[in-house]
Design an enzyme around this catalytic site. Structure first.
Site, short mmCIF file in Angstrom:
data_model
loop_
_atom_site.label_atom_id
_atom_site.label_comp_id
_atom_site.label_asym_id
_atom_site.label_seq_id
_atom_site.Cartn_x
_atom_site.Cartn_y
_atom_site.Cartn_z
N ARG A 101 -94.86 -19.33 -64.95
CA ARG A 101 -94.28 -20.54 -66.66
C ARG A 101 -93.19 -19.24 -67.27
O ARG A 101 -92.69 -19.34 -68.13
CB ARG A 101 -95.24 -21.19 -67.17
CG ARG A 101 -95.11 -21.05 -68.81
CD ARG A 101 -96.21 -22.46 -68.92
NE ARG A 101 -97.53 -22.19 -69.02
CZ ARG A 101 -97.91 -21.34 -69.64
NH1 ARG A 101 -97.38 -20.35 -70.41
NH2 ARG A 101 -99.40 -20.59 -69.12
N LYS A 151 -76.63 -33.96 -65.70
CA LYS A 151 -75.42 -34.00 -65.69
C LYS A 151 -74.16 -33.69 -64.82
O LYS A 151 -74.43 -33.33 -63.42
CB LYS A 151 -74.73 -34.82 -67.40
CG LYS A 151 -76.14 -35.76 -67.89
CD LYS A 151 -76.46 -36.85 -67.47
CE LYS A 151 -78.06 -36.91 -67.85
NZ LYS A 151 -78.02 -37.24 -69.70
N TYR A 174 -76.96 -38.92 -79.13
CA TYR A 174 -77.52 -39.38 -76.96
C TYR A 174 -79.01 -40.24 -77.73
O TYR A 174 -79.97 -39.49 -78.47
CB TYR A 174 -78.11 -37.92 -76.72
CG TYR A 174 -78.13 -38.95 -75.13
CD1 TYR A 174 -78.09 -39.54 -74.24
CD2 TYR A 174 -79.99 -37.94 -74.69
CE1 TYR A 174 -78.90 -39.32 -73.39
CE2 TYR A 174 -80.82 -38.99 -74.01
CZ TYR A 174 -80.61 -39.66 -73.50
OH TYR A 174 -80.90 -39.81 -72.28
N ASP A 220 -75.10 -30.09 -78.62
CA ASP A 220 -75.51 -30.86 -77.20
C ASP A 220 -73.73 -30.50 -76.44
O ASP A 220 -72.76 -31.31 -77.24
CB ASP A 220 -76.01 -32.45 -77.28
CG ASP A 220 -76.48 -32.27 -76.61
OD1 ASP A 220 -75.57 -32.11 -75.05
OD2 ASP A 220 -77.36 -33.55 -75.58
C1 PLP Z 1 -78.98 -37.01 -70.66
C2 PLP Z 1 -78.63 -36.75 -71.91
C3 PLP Z 1 -79.36 -35.90 -72.36
C4 PLP Z 1 -81.15 -36.14 -71.77
O1 PLP Z 1 -80.75 -34.87 -71.17
P1 PLP Z 1 -82.25 -35.49 -69.75
O2 PLP Z 1 -81.55 -34.39 -68.67
O3 PLP Z 1 -81.83 -36.92 -69.53
O4 PLP Z 1 -83.32 -35.54 -70.71
C5 PLP Z 1 -79.30 -34.70 -73.58
N1 PLP Z 1 -77.86 -35.09 -74.27
C6 PLP Z 1 -76.99 -35.74 -73.78
C7 PLP Z 1 -75.41 -36.47 -73.92
C8 PLP Z 1 -77.40 -36.76 -72.54
O5 PLP Z 1 -76.18 -37.32 -71.80
#
Ligand code: PLP
Length: 387
Positions: free
Chosen positions: A48, A197, A100, A172
């Site tokens: 971890r 993504k 998001y 983000d």
């Molecule tokens: C999908 C997404 C998240 C969350 O990510 P996960 O991997 O699904 O937990 C956060 N921010 C944006 C812009 C996203 O598209």
């Protein structure tokens, strides 16, 4: 020598395993490591806290974002949650209003319970951000382009406001990836990603990443990563590293296709509005050009109403209709019931997330095939309306 991001993606410091010469980072599954002495521990003790496969990914993402330290998490939300753990009860957070859906839920339903206050702000307006800052504001959280209306935050201006008030900035960067946008170069403290993504890119792994460029912040993030424990497993780290190798090529091809589709969608009578920061008429076009190397591969468009959306979604053949984005296959999603289901109708309306909106993450299909598919689906809407 330093090379472009395109080349560095393939020639990172982990391209060859020093023990074997393998041209792929070995996947180390061990949860614990034998120690030489009761007081002196080796480089790794418990997985971890540190794992060589995860460390390789963390170093690669740090380099790509021009940061000093990277951190890999079990999901994008785990990366974001851990980042928010820098805040304490009584602190205040200023956050992008059309953030998001999962981040929205975390902010309103979880942080709120921990005594962390928040204000949602339209971050295209730095004046509004300035006004939202309170004496106890400790962090400004940006997401640009925003989701799904693709609003552009002027990153540098928000960073200046944050610096003036002594608060941290987090961003983000999921939609752009370090190939198109490097917020640390613009002064952002913490960059977060849903690596599920574009970074992973193949709809086969859930992962999150964070990058900082400061020793103290890195120490704090490391402490939180180990304390909260939402780390990414070694096999998933490997999948992310494999996805990263083609990130530049995928982003380039998908963005080009998205730009062509955005122009084409503008001309379709069934489409009321196209949201894509690469269109000169987009209000954030100029700022995006200044701060990013492209407009990305995600666009949204608005049809007349929910019925038109239903007909269109049932008629199209190419995109998968799904939650998520950033994959080799195009993904069509309906934000009101998918990414933004956590918002009430009123909250969605206030953010322009109307019943007719669809989000398209453009994959690697031939653009003309998507046009052909969509044109045929648009005809179905027409047929229905004439009845
Ligand atoms: C999908 C997404 C998240 C969350 O990510 P996960 O991997 O699904 O937990 C956060 N921010 C944006 C812009 C996203 O598209």
């Amino acid at each position: 020598m330093t090379f472009s991001k395109q080349t560095s993606l393939l020639h990172s410091k982990h391209k060859i395993d020093p023990n074997t010469g393998a041209v792929s980072v070995p996947v180390q599954h061990a949860s614990t490591f034998d120690q030489p002495d009761i007081e002196q521990f080796g480089r790794y003790d418990y997985a971890r806290s540190g794992n060589p496969t995860r460390e390789a990914l963390e170093e690669i993402i740090a380099d790509l974002e021009n940061g000093s330290h990277g951190f890999a998490f079990a999901s994008g939300m785990a990366a974001i949650s851990t980042t928010f753990m820098m805040l304490s009860s009584g602190d205040h957070l200023v956050i992008t209003d059309d953030v998001y859906g999962g981040t929205f839920r975390l902010t309103t339903k979880v942080l709120h319970r921990q005594g962390i206050e928040h204000t949602f702000v339209d971050m295209t307006d730095p004046q509004a951000v300035e006004e939202a800052v309170q004496p106890n504001t400790k962090m400004i959280f940006m997401e640009t382009p925003s989701n799904p209306t693709m609003k552009i935050t002027p990153i540098k201006q928000i960073v200046d406001i944050a610096k003036k008030h002594g608060c941290l900035t987090a961003l983000d960067n999921t939609f752009m990836t370090p190939v198109l946008q490097r917020p640390i170069d613009l002064g952002v403290d913490i960059v977060v990603h849903s690596a599920t993504k574009f970074i992973g890119g193949h709809s086969d792994v859930v992962a999150g990443l964070a990058v900082v460029n400061d020793e103290t912040l890195a120490g704090e993030m490391k402490f939180l990563q180990n304390s909260f424990g939402a780390i990414l497993g070694p096999q998933d780290c490997w999948l992310i590293m494999r996805g990263l190798k083609t990130l530049h090529t995928r982003m380039e091809a998908s963005s080009l296709s998205a730009a062509k589709l955005a122009e084409w969608l503008l001309e379709q009578p069934e489409v009321e509005h196209v949201y894509y920061p690469g269109l000169p008429e987009h209000p954030g076009y100029k700022i995006n050009q200044e701060q990013s190397e492209g407009a990305g591969a995600v666009l949204s468009f608005r049809l007349h109403d929910k019925e038109a959306v239903r007909t269109f979604v049932q008629a199209v053949e190419i995109p998968v209709f799904a939650v998520s984005l950033g994959a080799v296959e195009s993904i069509l999603s309906y934000p009101p019931t998918m990414s933004h289901a956590a918002m009430s109708d009123e909250e969605r309306d206030a953010r322009g997330i109307t019943d007719g909106i669809l989000r398209l993450s453009v994959g690697l299909e031939k653009t003309e095939d998507i046009m052909k598919d969509f044109a045929s689906a648009f005809k179905q809407i027409g047929v229905k309306e004439e009845k």
